[in-house]
Design a protein around this motif. Sequence first.
Motif, PDB file in Angstrom:
ATOM      1  N   GLN A 154      -1.450   8.704  -2.580  1.00 48.69           N
ATOM      2  CA  GLN A 154      -2.136   9.939  -2.264  1.00 48.69           C
ATOM      3  C   GLN A 154      -3.553   9.637  -1.794  1.00 48.69           C
ATOM      4  OE1 GLN A 154      -1.302  13.437  -2.321  1.00 48.69           O
ATOM      5  NE2 GLN A 154      -3.265  13.335  -1.224  1.00 48.69           N
ATOM      6  N   GLU A 194       6.369   7.163  -7.153  1.00 52.71           N
ATOM      7  CA  GLU A 194       5.480   8.122  -6.519  1.00 52.71           C
ATOM      8  C   GLU A 194       4.850   7.550  -5.259  1.00 52.71           C
ATOM      9  OE1 GLU A 194       2.563   9.623  -9.206  1.00 52.71           O
ATOM     10  OE2 GLU A 194       3.967   9.739 -10.889  1.00 52.71           O
ATOM     11  N   PRO A 224      -5.116  12.308 -10.349  1.00 55.88           N
ATOM     12  CA  PRO A 224      -4.174  11.631 -11.233  1.00 55.88           C
ATOM     13  C   PRO A 224      -4.710  11.644 -12.658  1.00 55.88           C
ATOM     14  CG  PRO A 224      -5.338  10.054  -9.855  1.00 55.88           C
ATOM     15  CD  PRO A 224      -5.664  11.407  -9.329  1.00 55.88           C
ATOM     16  N   PRO A 274       0.132   4.601  -7.052  1.00 49.96           N
ATOM     17  CA  PRO A 274       0.808   4.467  -8.346  1.00 49.96           C
ATOM     18  C   PRO A 274       1.621   3.175  -8.417  1.00 49.96           C
ATOM     19  CG  PRO A 274       1.208   6.620  -7.349  1.00 49.96           C
ATOM     20  CD  PRO A 274       0.604   5.752  -6.292  1.00 49.96           C
ATOM     21  N   SER A 296       6.988   3.792 -10.660  1.00 50.44           N
ATOM     22  CA  SER A 296       6.913   5.242 -10.831  1.00 50.44           C
ATOM     23  C   SER A 296       7.666   5.986  -9.733  1.00 50.44           C
ATOM     24  CB  SER A 296       5.451   5.702 -10.838  1.00 50.44           C
ATOM     25  OG  SER A 296       4.879   5.582  -9.540  1.00 50.44           O
TER      26      SER A 296
END
Length: 254
Positions: free
Chosen positions: A124, A121, A237, A115, A119
Amino acid sequence: MCGRFSLTVTPDEVRETFGLVELEGFPARYNIAPTQPILVVVSSDRREPGSNLPERQAVLVRWGFLPGWVKDPRDFPLLINARSETAIGKASFRAAMRHRRVLVPASGFYEWHRPDKESGEASQAYWIRPRHGRIVAFAGLMETWSSADGSEVDTGAILTVSANRTIGRIHDRMPVVIKPEDYTRWLDCKSGEPRDVADLMVPAEEDFFEAVPVSNLVNKVANTGPEIQEPVGNSLPPAKAPVGKTDGGQLSLF
């Protein structure tokens, strides 16, 4: 791109899928990384008994492509992927596209969704596998590099293409997948020019792959067991909103 992948099926499955005359045994590999040996399928000069088709052989190459003209590998970048859109004309891959196209057997590949920093985040990891659960063949290129002392190293790269919408939610590139009915045409470097196989270098169908969120165990090359493919969630996402024009001619995200 494709920076990690796996091959966890049995040697017999690989042999049968690609029509190989013979294949030595090998262990399941869950976290194949750059510079490691990878299995590739090539078209040989020998003919299948009772057929005009060339035999296929499996060989090991170093994952990290080295063009023959490179003098010192330490002064050359590690080329694990080749962009399919430019490989035909790019100096590094031009000769291999014409003479040394290969197939790379895989059970799937890993990709990371990263990301925007704003953000907050975390990245992943995703284990991306074919929905049918069988072997997939990535399009690849092979080159034999010779050092000044005469030693030789077989090297290879995986071709990539712009991601389809599904994988595009994770990353903007994905490996080129060659369908079984196109294996012979892709491997035919004697009568098939690169332009004759350009139509094969396209994104896989939207429903071909499924993406499974996995833990960050896959980040470390030392982690090589099946636990790195254990799911940690079931969501992708959100899809990126397309950029288009409104009726008033203004750009819109909706």
